[in-house]
Design a protein around this motif. Structure first.
Motif, PDB file in Angstrom:
ATOM      1  N   VAL A  78       0.879  -1.169   0.000  1.00 61.98           N
ATOM      2  CA  VAL A  78       0.000   0.000   0.000  1.00 61.98           C
ATOM      3  C   VAL A  78       0.916   1.219   0.000  1.00 61.98           C
ATOM      4  O   VAL A  78       1.653   1.449   0.958  1.00 61.98           O
ATOM      5  CB  VAL A  78      -0.938   0.011   1.228  1.00 61.98           C
ATOM      6  CG1 VAL A  78      -1.823   1.254   1.203  1.00 61.98           C
ATOM      7  CG2 VAL A  78      -1.790  -1.252   1.268  1.00 61.98           C
ATOM      8  N   ALA A  79       0.905   1.958  -1.093  1.00 62.70           N
ATOM      9  CA  ALA A  79       1.815   3.086  -1.281  1.00 62.70           C
ATOM     10  C   ALA A  79       1.038   4.394  -1.246  1.00 62.70           C
ATOM     11  O   ALA A  79      -0.009   4.516  -1.887  1.00 62.70           O
ATOM     12  CB  ALA A  79       2.539   2.957  -2.609  1.00 62.70           C
ATOM     13  N   SER A  80       1.555   5.352  -0.522  1.00 62.54           N
ATOM     14  CA  SER A  80       0.935   6.679  -0.550  1.00 62.54           C
ATOM     15  C   SER A  80       1.854   7.623  -1.324  1.00 62.54           C
ATOM     16  O   SER A  80       3.064   7.410  -1.401  1.00 62.54           O
ATOM     17  CB  SER A  80       0.682   7.195   0.864  1.00 62.54           C
ATOM     18  OG  SER A  80       1.880   7.356   1.573  1.00 62.54           O
ATOM     19  N   TYR A  81       1.245   8.659  -1.880  1.00 57.72           N
ATOM     20  CA  TYR A  81       1.996   9.639  -2.660  1.00 57.72           C
ATOM     21  C   TYR A  81       1.269  10.976  -2.618  1.00 57.72           C
ATOM     22  O   TYR A  81       0.097  11.048  -2.252  1.00 57.72           O
ATOM     23  CB  TYR A  81       2.190   9.159  -4.110  1.00 57.72           C
ATOM     24  CG  TYR A  81       0.909   9.011  -4.878  1.00 57.72           C
ATOM     25  CD1 TYR A  81       0.440  10.049  -5.687  1.00 57.72           C
ATOM     26  CD2 TYR A  81       0.150   7.848  -4.796  1.00 57.72           C
ATOM     27  CE1 TYR A  81      -0.752   9.921  -6.392  1.00 57.72           C
ATOM     28  CE2 TYR A  81      -1.037   7.716  -5.508  1.00 57.72           C
ATOM     29  CZ  TYR A  81      -1.480   8.749  -6.299  1.00 57.72           C
ATOM     30  OH  TYR A  81      -2.655   8.625  -6.989  1.00 57.72           O
ATOM     31  N   GLN A  82       1.981  12.013  -2.987  1.00 66.24           N
ATOM     32  CA  GLN A  82       1.426  13.363  -3.026  1.00 66.24           C
ATOM     33  C   GLN A  82       1.104  13.744  -4.473  1.00 66.24           C
ATOM     34  O   GLN A  82       1.940  13.546  -5.357  1.00 66.24           O
ATOM     35  CB  GLN A  82       2.443  14.376  -2.481  1.00 66.24           C
ATOM     36  CG  GLN A  82       2.792  14.209  -1.025  1.00 66.24           C
ATOM     37  CD  GLN A  82       1.715  14.776  -0.120  1.00 66.24           C
ATOM     38  OE1 GLN A  82       1.102  15.786  -0.429  1.00 66.24           O
ATOM     39  NE2 GLN A  82       1.467  14.090   0.987  1.00 66.24           N
ATOM     40  N   THR A  83      -0.079  14.287  -4.693  1.00 60.13           N
ATOM     41  CA  THR A  83      -0.421  14.793  -6.019  1.00 60.13           C
ATOM     42  C   THR A  83       0.232  16.157  -6.210  1.00 60.13           C
ATOM     43  O   THR A  83       0.771  16.736  -5.267  1.00 60.13           O
ATOM     44  CB  THR A  83      -1.951  14.927  -6.196  1.00 60.13           C
ATOM     45  OG1 THR A  83      -2.426  15.944  -5.310  1.00 60.13           O
ATOM     46  CG2 THR A  83      -2.665  13.607  -5.933  1.00 60.13           C
ATOM     47  N   THR A  84       0.158  16.697  -7.405  1.00 60.04           N
ATOM     48  CA  THR A  84       0.720  18.026  -7.668  1.00 60.04           C
ATOM     49  C   THR A  84      -0.037  19.104  -6.899  1.00 60.04           C
ATOM     50  O   THR A  84       0.490  20.178  -6.667  1.00 60.04           O
ATOM     51  CB  THR A  84       0.685  18.346  -9.178  1.00 60.04           C
ATOM     52  OG1 THR A  84      -0.650  18.195  -9.648  1.00 60.04           O
ATOM     53  CG2 THR A  84       1.622  17.453  -9.950  1.00 60.04           C
ATOM     54  N   LYS A  85      -1.268  18.807  -6.493  1.00 59.46           N
ATOM     55  CA  LYS A  85      -2.063  19.758  -5.704  1.00 59.46           C
ATOM     56  C   LYS A  85      -1.829  19.595  -4.207  1.00 59.46           C
ATOM     57  O   LYS A  85      -2.473  20.263  -3.406  1.00 59.46           O
ATOM     58  CB  LYS A  85      -3.549  19.579  -6.017  1.00 59.46           C
ATOM     59  CG  LYS A  85      -3.908  19.921  -7.439  1.00 59.46           C
ATOM     60  CD  LYS A  85      -5.374  19.723  -7.703  1.00 59.46           C
ATOM     61  CE  LYS A  85      -5.691  20.061  -9.154  1.00 59.46           C
ATOM     62  NZ  LYS A  85      -7.104  19.856  -9.448  1.00 59.46           N
ATOM     63  N   GLY A  86      -0.937  18.670  -3.826  1.00 64.32           N
ATOM     64  CA  GLY A  86      -0.616  18.481  -2.424  1.00 64.32           C
ATOM     65  C   GLY A  86      -1.498  17.483  -1.688  1.00 64.32           C
ATOM     66  O   GLY A  86      -1.358  17.290  -0.490  1.00 64.32           O
ATOM     67  N   GLU A  87      -2.403  16.838  -2.391  1.00 68.84           N
ATOM     68  CA  GLU A  87      -3.275  15.841  -1.775  1.00 68.84           C
ATOM     69  C   GLU A  87      -2.507  14.536  -1.584  1.00 68.84           C
ATOM     70  O   GLU A  87      -1.680  14.173  -2.409  1.00 68.84           O
ATOM     71  CB  GLU A  87      -4.491  15.557  -2.661  1.00 68.84           C
ATOM     72  CG  GLU A  87      -5.357  16.758  -2.955  1.00 68.84           C
ATOM     73  CD  GLU A  87      -6.420  16.409  -3.983  1.00 68.84           C
ATOM     74  OE1 GLU A  87      -7.287  15.567  -3.677  1.00 68.84           O
ATOM     75  OE2 GLU A  87      -6.349  16.961  -5.097  1.00 68.84           O
ATOM     76  N   THR A  88      -2.807  13.827  -0.500  1.00 70.04           N
ATOM     77  CA  THR A  88      -2.216  12.518  -0.271  1.00 70.04           C
ATOM     78  C   THR A  88      -3.186  11.457  -0.776  1.00 70.04           C
ATOM     79  O   THR A  88      -4.353  11.458  -0.420  1.00 70.04           O
ATOM     80  CB  THR A  88      -1.934  12.299   1.234  1.00 70.04           C
ATOM     81  OG1 THR A  88      -1.018  13.301   1.663  1.00 70.04           O
ATOM     82  CG2 THR A  88      -1.326  10.934   1.472  1.00 70.04           C
ATOM     83  N   LYS A  89      -2.670  10.588  -1.630  1.00 70.14           N
ATOM     84  CA  LYS A  89      -3.471   9.499  -2.193  1.00 70.14           C
ATOM     85  C   LYS A  89      -2.746   8.189  -1.959  1.00 70.14           C
ATOM     86  O   LYS A  89      -1.563   8.176  -1.636  1.00 70.14           O
ATOM     87  CB  LYS A  89      -3.692   9.726  -3.685  1.00 70.14           C
ATOM     88  CG  LYS A  89      -4.413  11.005  -4.003  1.00 70.14           C
ATOM     89  CD  LYS A  89      -5.433  10.772  -5.040  1.00 70.14           C
ATOM     90  CE  LYS A  89      -6.223  12.059  -5.228  1.00 70.14           C
ATOM     91  NZ  LYS A  89      -7.314  11.879  -6.114  1.00 70.14           N
ATOM     92  N   THR A  90      -3.459   7.084  -2.160  1.00 74.72           N
ATOM     93  CA  THR A  90      -2.834   5.767  -2.025  1.00 74.72           C
ATOM     94  C   THR A  90      -3.046   4.953  -3.291  1.00 74.72           C
ATOM     95  O   THR A  90      -4.026   5.138  -4.009  1.00 74.72           O
ATOM     96  CB  THR A  90      -3.388   4.976  -0.823  1.00 74.72           C
ATOM     97  OG1 THR A  90      -4.783   4.798  -0.999  1.00 74.72           O
ATOM     98  CG2 THR A  90      -3.129   5.694   0.485  1.00 74.72           C
ATOM     99  N   SER A  91      -2.106   4.069  -3.531  1.00 74.56           N
ATOM    100  CA  SER A  91      -2.175   3.105  -4.626  1.00 74.56           C
ATOM    101  C   SER A  91      -1.770   1.750  -4.074  1.00 74.56           C
ATOM    102  O   SER A  91      -1.018   1.665  -3.112  1.00 74.56           O
ATOM    103  CB  SER A  91      -1.218   3.467  -5.753  1.00 74.56           C
ATOM    104  OG  SER A  91      -1.679   4.538  -6.510  1.00 74.56           O
ATOM    105  N   LEU A  92      -2.253   0.722  -4.726  1.00 77.13           N
ATOM    106  CA  LEU A  92      -1.865  -0.642  -4.375  1.00 77.13           C
ATOM    107  C   LEU A  92      -0.909  -1.156  -5.435  1.00 77.13           C
ATOM    108  O   LEU A  92      -1.203  -1.085  -6.627  1.00 77.13           O
ATOM    109  CB  LEU A  92      -3.095  -1.544  -4.299  1.00 77.13           C
ATOM    110  CG  LEU A  92      -4.146  -1.160  -3.268  1.00 77.13           C
ATOM    111  CD1 LEU A  92      -5.359  -2.085  -3.366  1.00 77.13           C
ATOM    112  CD2 LEU A  92      -3.563  -1.210  -1.876  1.00 77.13           C
ATOM    113  N   LEU A  93       0.225  -1.678  -4.989  1.00 81.95           N
ATOM    114  CA  LEU A  93       1.218  -2.246  -5.900  1.00 81.95           C
ATOM    115  C   LEU A  93       1.200  -3.760  -5.742  1.00 81.95           C
ATOM    116  O   LEU A  93       1.535  -4.279  -4.674  1.00 81.95           O
ATOM    117  CB  LEU A  93       2.604  -1.678  -5.590  1.00 81.95           C
ATOM    118  CG  LEU A  93       2.714  -0.146  -5.588  1.00 81.95           C
ATOM    119  CD1 LEU A  93       4.104   0.283  -5.136  1.00 81.95           C
ATOM    120  CD2 LEU A  93       2.389   0.420  -6.954  1.00 81.95           C
ATOM    121  N   LEU A  94       0.784  -4.469  -6.776  1.00 82.81           N
ATOM    122  CA  LEU A  94       0.667  -5.926  -6.760  1.00 82.81           C
ATOM    123  C   LEU A  94       2.052  -6.564  -6.847  1.00 82.81           C
ATOM    124  O   LEU A  94       2.837  -6.243  -7.733  1.00 82.81           O
ATOM    125  CB  LEU A  94      -0.212  -6.374  -7.929  1.00 82.81           C
ATOM    126  CG  LEU A  94      -0.478  -7.858  -8.104  1.00 82.81           C
ATOM    127  CD1 LEU A  94      -1.157  -8.457  -6.880  1.00 82.81           C
ATOM    128  CD2 LEU A  94      -1.334  -8.084  -9.354  1.00 82.81           C
TER     129      LEU A  94
END
Length: 174
Positions: A78-94
């Protein structure tokens, strides 16, 4: 859609992908039924594996990581990252199934399918193999660029992913 994409889709892809067939029109080869069927079945298997790789990842994403992978719960990061707008989002890496072999494993059956599309021309001339060589270079470069982009996007999570799935494209080699 810019010039490169339009030109590539309308000119480059049709002329390059069909070049092995055009070579065979001008240089017919008699493979015999056993070899022809073997090449056909190998090519179909590559297409199936390529499809199954994509299906596995899409199902994993669609179910938010809850889909079974080869009959088991998937391994993931489960990876989190910052968007260019500064929002924190998550992605799943299989990190299991086809995606546990290498980070871009789906390129392997794609390149092999191109090889099996070309191999009926045998090995009498370089020209039919331009397509396979070009596709291999294109996909290896794309894998490198994708890895660089994902490294920037995911940071420490991408390093974790690379530790779990150490090969970029070809398991055990690259």
């Amino acid at each position: 859609a810019g010039f490169y994409i339009c030109w590539g889709c309308l000119v480059w892809v049709p002329s390059t992908y069909t070049s092995p067939g055009m070579y065979l029109v001008n240089h017919p080869v008699n493979l015999g039924p056993q070899l022809a069927i073997s090449i056909l079945l190998a090519g179909i298997l590559c297409i199936y594996i390529n499809y199954d790789c994509d299906r596995q990842r899409q199902e994993f994403r669609r179910t938010n990581g809850k889909a079974s992978v080869w009959g088991k719960a998937p391994s993931k990061i489960v990876a989190s990252y910052q968007t260019t707008k500064g929002e924190t989002k998550t992605s799943l890496l299989l990190t299991s199934g086809w995606w546990g072999f290498s980070r871009h494993f789906h390129y392997v059956p794609e390149i092999l399918a191109a090889f099996f599309w070309t191999v009926p021309a045998l090995f009498n001339h370089f020209m039919p193999y331009f397509y396979v060589i070009h596709l291999t270079i294109l996909l290896l470069d794309r894998a490198k660029r994708d890895d660089d982009r994902c490294s920037t996007k995911y940071g420490k999570y991408w390093k974790m992913y690379c530790n779990r799935v150490p090969y970029r494209v070809v398991p055990g080699i690259y």
